[in-house]
Design an enzyme around this catalytic site. Structure first.
Site, PDB file in Angstrom:
ATOM      1  N   LEU A  12       0.830  -1.213   0.000  1.00  0.00           N
ATOM      2  CA  LEU A  12       0.000   0.000   0.000  1.00  0.00           C
ATOM      3  C   LEU A  12       0.862   1.261   0.000  1.00  0.00           C
ATOM      4  O   LEU A  12       0.494   2.273  -0.601  1.00  0.00           O
ATOM      5  CB  LEU A  12      -0.912  -0.014   1.250  1.00  0.00           C
ATOM      6  CG  LEU A  12      -1.740   1.231   1.516  1.00  0.00           C
ATOM      7  CD1 LEU A  12      -2.677   1.550   0.335  1.00  0.00           C
ATOM      8  CD2 LEU A  12      -2.548   1.066   2.801  1.00  0.00           C
ATOM      9  N   ASP A  35      12.583   2.628  11.822  1.00  0.00           N
ATOM     10  CA  ASP A  35      12.081   1.413  12.478  1.00  0.00           C
ATOM     11  C   ASP A  35      11.111   1.842  13.573  1.00  0.00           C
ATOM     12  O   ASP A  35      11.520   2.462  14.554  1.00  0.00           O
ATOM     13  CB  ASP A  35      13.274   0.632  13.059  1.00  0.00           C
ATOM     14  CG  ASP A  35      12.844  -0.664  13.727  1.00  0.00           C
ATOM     15  OD1 ASP A  35      11.633  -0.849  13.990  1.00  0.00           O
ATOM     16  OD2 ASP A  35      13.725  -1.494  14.008  1.00  0.00           O
ATOM     17  N   VAL A  36       9.832   1.511  13.402  1.00  0.00           N
ATOM     18  CA  VAL A  36       8.838   1.991  14.367  1.00  0.00           C
ATOM     19  C   VAL A  36       9.033   1.435  15.774  1.00  0.00           C
ATOM     20  O   VAL A  36       8.483   1.968  16.736  1.00  0.00           O
ATOM     21  CB  VAL A  36       7.382   1.703  13.909  1.00  0.00           C
ATOM     22  CG1 VAL A  36       6.993   2.549  12.716  1.00  0.00           C
ATOM     23  CG2 VAL A  36       7.151   0.229  13.660  1.00  0.00           C
ATOM     24  N   ALA A  59       4.114  -2.327   9.426  1.00  0.00           N
ATOM     25  CA  ALA A  59       3.464  -3.455  10.095  1.00  0.00           C
ATOM     26  C   ALA A  59       4.120  -4.756   9.680  1.00  0.00           C
ATOM     27  O   ALA A  59       4.725  -4.850   8.603  1.00  0.00           O
ATOM     28  CB  ALA A  59       1.974  -3.514   9.723  1.00  0.00           C
ATOM     29  N   THR A  61       2.877  -8.034   8.380  1.00  0.00           N
ATOM     30  CA  THR A  61       1.588  -8.394   7.778  1.00  0.00           C
ATOM     31  C   THR A  61       1.477  -9.883   7.432  1.00  0.00           C
ATOM     32  O   THR A  61       0.455 -10.304   6.889  1.00  0.00           O
ATOM     33  CB  THR A  61       1.343  -7.552   6.502  1.00  0.00           C
ATOM     34  OG1 THR A  61       2.446  -7.765   5.620  1.00  0.00           O
ATOM     35  CG2 THR A  61       1.217  -6.080   6.822  1.00  0.00           C
ATOM     36  N   TYR A 124      -2.092 -11.627  14.797  1.00  0.00           N
ATOM     37  CA  TYR A 124      -2.046 -10.431  13.946  1.00  0.00           C
ATOM     38  C   TYR A 124      -3.196  -9.488  14.308  1.00  0.00           C
ATOM     39  O   TYR A 124      -2.985  -8.286  14.514  1.00  0.00           O
ATOM     40  CB  TYR A 124      -2.138 -10.856  12.476  1.00  0.00           C
ATOM     41  CG  TYR A 124      -2.299  -9.706  11.506  1.00  0.00           C
ATOM     42  CD1 TYR A 124      -1.233  -8.831  11.256  1.00  0.00           C
ATOM     43  CD2 TYR A 124      -3.498  -9.491  10.829  1.00  0.00           C
ATOM     44  CE1 TYR A 124      -1.381  -7.772  10.359  1.00  0.00           C
ATOM     45  CE2 TYR A 124      -3.644  -8.444   9.933  1.00  0.00           C
ATOM     46  CZ  TYR A 124      -2.587  -7.589   9.699  1.00  0.00           C
ATOM     47  OH  TYR A 124      -2.737  -6.536   8.812  1.00  0.00           O
ATOM     48  N   LYS A 128      -2.906  -5.687  15.859  1.00  0.00           N
ATOM     49  CA  LYS A 128      -3.427  -4.522  15.137  1.00  0.00           C
ATOM     50  C   LYS A 128      -4.474  -3.789  15.994  1.00  0.00           C
ATOM     51  O   LYS A 128      -4.544  -2.558  15.972  1.00  0.00           O
ATOM     52  CB  LYS A 128      -4.020  -4.938  13.791  1.00  0.00           C
ATOM     53  CG  LYS A 128      -3.006  -5.436  12.764  1.00  0.00           C
ATOM     54  CD  LYS A 128      -2.031  -4.367  12.292  1.00  0.00           C
ATOM     55  CE  LYS A 128      -2.701  -3.297  11.465  1.00  0.00           C
ATOM     56  NZ  LYS A 128      -1.703  -2.293  10.957  1.00  0.00           N
TER      57      LYS A 128
HETATM   58  N1  LIG Z   1      -2.206  -6.616   2.994  1.00  0.00           N
HETATM   59  C1  LIG Z   1      -3.475  -6.655   3.424  1.00  0.00           C
HETATM   60  O1  LIG Z   1      -4.307  -7.432   2.916  1.00  0.00           O
HETATM   61  C2  LIG Z   1      -3.923  -5.731   4.537  1.00  0.00           C
HETATM   62  C3  LIG Z   1      -5.261  -5.812   4.948  1.00  0.00           C
HETATM   63  C4  LIG Z   1      -5.705  -4.949   5.945  1.00  0.00           C
HETATM   64  C5  LIG Z   1      -4.838  -4.044   6.519  1.00  0.00           C
HETATM   65  N2  LIG Z   1      -3.546  -4.014   6.126  1.00  0.00           N
HETATM   66  C6  LIG Z   1      -2.671  -3.016   6.769  1.00  0.00           C
HETATM   67  O2  LIG Z   1      -2.256  -2.092   5.790  1.00  0.00           O
HETATM   68  C7  LIG Z   1      -0.959  -1.592   6.125  1.00  0.00           C
HETATM   69  C8  LIG Z   1      -0.047  -1.743   4.913  1.00  0.00           C
HETATM   70  O3  LIG Z   1       0.010  -3.125   4.603  1.00  0.00           O
HETATM   71  P1  LIG Z   1       0.714  -3.700   3.308  1.00  0.00           P
HETATM   72  O4  LIG Z   1      -0.191  -4.716   2.734  1.00  0.00           O
HETATM   73  O5  LIG Z   1       1.234  -2.588   2.464  1.00  0.00           O
HETATM   74  O6  LIG Z   1       1.908  -4.477   4.014  1.00  0.00           O
HETATM   75  P2  LIG Z   1       3.418  -4.653   3.584  1.00  0.00           P
HETATM   76  O7  LIG Z   1       3.539  -4.727   2.108  1.00  0.00           O
HETATM   77  O8  LIG Z   1       3.931  -5.782   4.406  1.00  0.00           O
HETATM   78  O9  LIG Z   1       4.052  -3.277   4.062  1.00  0.00           O
HETATM   79  C9  LIG Z   1       4.404  -3.011   5.388  1.00  0.00           C
HETATM   80  C10 LIG Z   1       5.729  -2.270   5.369  1.00  0.00           C
HETATM   81  O10 LIG Z   1       6.112  -2.051   6.750  1.00  0.00           O
HETATM   82  C11 LIG Z   1       7.495  -2.366   6.843  1.00  0.00           C
HETATM   83  N3  LIG Z   1       7.881  -2.686   8.210  1.00  0.00           N
HETATM   84  C12 LIG Z   1       7.878  -3.899   8.830  1.00  0.00           C
HETATM   85  N4  LIG Z   1       8.376  -3.773  10.079  1.00  0.00           N
HETATM   86  C13 LIG Z   1       8.692  -2.454  10.241  1.00  0.00           C
HETATM   87  C14 LIG Z   1       9.272  -1.719  11.299  1.00  0.00           C
HETATM   88  N5  LIG Z   1       9.646  -2.299  12.445  1.00  0.00           N
HETATM   89  N6  LIG Z   1       9.460  -0.375  11.136  1.00  0.00           N
HETATM   90  C15 LIG Z   1       9.128   0.220   9.967  1.00  0.00           C
HETATM   91  N7  LIG Z   1       8.605  -0.429   8.923  1.00  0.00           N
HETATM   92  C16 LIG Z   1       8.387  -1.764   9.050  1.00  0.00           C
HETATM   93  C17 LIG Z   1       7.664  -3.538   5.900  1.00  0.00           C
HETATM   94  O11 LIG Z   1       9.029  -3.735   5.600  1.00  0.00           O
HETATM   95  P3  LIG Z   1       9.534  -5.240   5.257  1.00  0.00           P
HETATM   96  O12 LIG Z   1       8.756  -5.671   4.036  1.00  0.00           O
HETATM   97  O13 LIG Z   1      10.998  -5.052   5.020  1.00  0.00           O
HETATM   98  O14 LIG Z   1       9.209  -6.069   6.449  1.00  0.00           O
HETATM   99  C18 LIG Z   1       6.831  -3.081   4.701  1.00  0.00           C
HETATM  100  O15 LIG Z   1       7.577  -2.254   3.822  1.00  0.00           O
HETATM  101  C19 LIG Z   1      -0.509  -2.387   7.342  1.00  0.00           C
HETATM  102  O16 LIG Z   1      -0.733  -1.617   8.487  1.00  0.00           O
HETATM  103  C20 LIG Z   1      -1.414  -3.611   7.357  1.00  0.00           C
HETATM  104  O17 LIG Z   1      -1.611  -4.098   8.660  1.00  0.00           O
HETATM  105  C21 LIG Z   1      -3.057  -4.824   5.128  1.00  0.00           C
END
Ligand SMILES: NC(=O)c1ccc[n+]([C@@H]2O[C@H](COP(=O)([O-])OP(=O)(O)OC[C@H]3O[C@@H](n4cnc5c(N)ncnc54)[C@H](OP(=O)(O)O)[C@@H]3O)[C@@H](O)[C@H]2O)c1
Length: 286
Positions: A12, A35-36, A59, A61, A124, A128
């Protein structure tokens, strides 16, 4: 407006940062520079940027990974969100947190509204939900956008996995007992920009309209890709026995978002068709 986005290189984060950059100054942050879980670094960077808004997407994920390592899920998804919210409070910056349908237990008979009581089934979902509560407690002003079932370019997601398997001739089995609203991250990104631009506050459910089972989503993916003759076997969540339980019914009522912004998102099928045609065009040019 100056917007700091965390987790900006994720599924996203990429389209959201790109769309925000059309009209705003974007500070796109991700691991390793942001890093959060490092509260001091988060406070230092937010103080240096002095953003008008902070969007926290950072996050873990991997839902099954979270089940295996709940402490990591909690550190990033709950404590990380708290660290970002506390830094926002120190700077007086409103925060937008992206959360998930996994805060619910999937037992509703009608689409989930924002005021329904969360009851997460998985590590998870618990992490969240704890993140949501931290944002409510610490951020000076906040919006929480609950999203679900995301797919898009840049990271392998459900439609890509289905297509890859179908094209390699491997058998396909997809669950028929989980109902969702698959959502294209491009549409969600536009929705989040609308919420930020309006300065809207509170909780919003945002998803592409309508719903389907994952089986129906897989069927639509193949049909829209000229693979209508590829068969898909049916299975159930119990048969798959994945480490983390998933909600059986994740459909959102998105009318609060539609009332706030004047329009809801298009149907999941139209969005999927648009995504697949963009993906096919990208493939043809590569
Ligand atoms: N994907 C879904 O279907 C879905 C559904 C509902 C809600 N969400 C929410 O939407 C948001 C975005 O999700 P997404 O699908 O884009 O997930 P994503 O592709 O996994 O992106 C999350 C990003 O956060 C980074 N991250 C992980 N640990 C971190 C840390 N300690 N400090 C800073 N950054 C960190 C990850 O880096 P790395 O890749 O290097 O770990 C990744 O770039 C999240 O909050 C997720 O919970 C996602």
């Amino acid at each position: 407006m100056k917007v700091l986005v965390t987790g900006a290189r994720g599924l996203l984060g990429m389209p959201l940062s790109r769309r925000l950059a059309e009209r705003h100054e974007v500070h796109a942050m991700d691991l390793p520079e942001f890093d959060v879980t490092d509260a001091d670094a988060v406070a230092r960077i937010v103080a240096a940027v002095r953003p008008d808004r902070v969007v926290n997407l950072a996050a873990v994920t991997d839902v099954d990974g979270c089940e295996r390592d709940e402490s990591l899920a909690h550190r990033v998804n709950a404590v990380g969100a708290r660290n970002v919210a506390a830094a926002c409070r120190a700077e007086g910056a409103p925060m937008l947190q992206v959360s998930t349908d996994y805060v619910f237990d999937g037992t509703s008979a009608s689409p989930w509204v924002e005021s329904d009581v969360p009851r997460p089934l998985s590590a998870y979902g618990r992490s969240k939900l704890a993140g949501e509560l931290a944002v409510r407690e610490f951020a000076p002003r906040w919006a929480i956008v609950r999203a679900q079932s995301l797919y898009g370019a840049g990271k392998k997601s459900f439609p890509d996995a289905i297509l890859a398997r179908a094209r390699s001739g491997q058998p396909l089995r997809v669950v028929t007992d989980q109902r969702v609203s698959p959502t294209w991250v491009e549409d969600l990104a536009v929705a989040i920009v609308a919420i930020l631009d309006r300065g809207s506050e509170g909780v919003y459910h945002v998803a592409n309209a309508g719903s389907c089972t994952w089986y129906e989503c897989a069927r639509a993916t193949l049909d829209l890709s000229g693979l209508a003759d590829v068969a898909i076997g049916e299975t159930t969540a119990a048969d798959l026995a994945r480490p983390a339980p998933r909600p059986a019914y994740s459909v959102f009522n998105c009318s609060r978002f539609a009332q706030e912004t004047g329009a809801g998102l298009r149907s999941w099928r139209d969005a999927l068709a648009a995504y697949l045609s963009e993906a096919a065009a990208r493939e043809a040019h590569s």
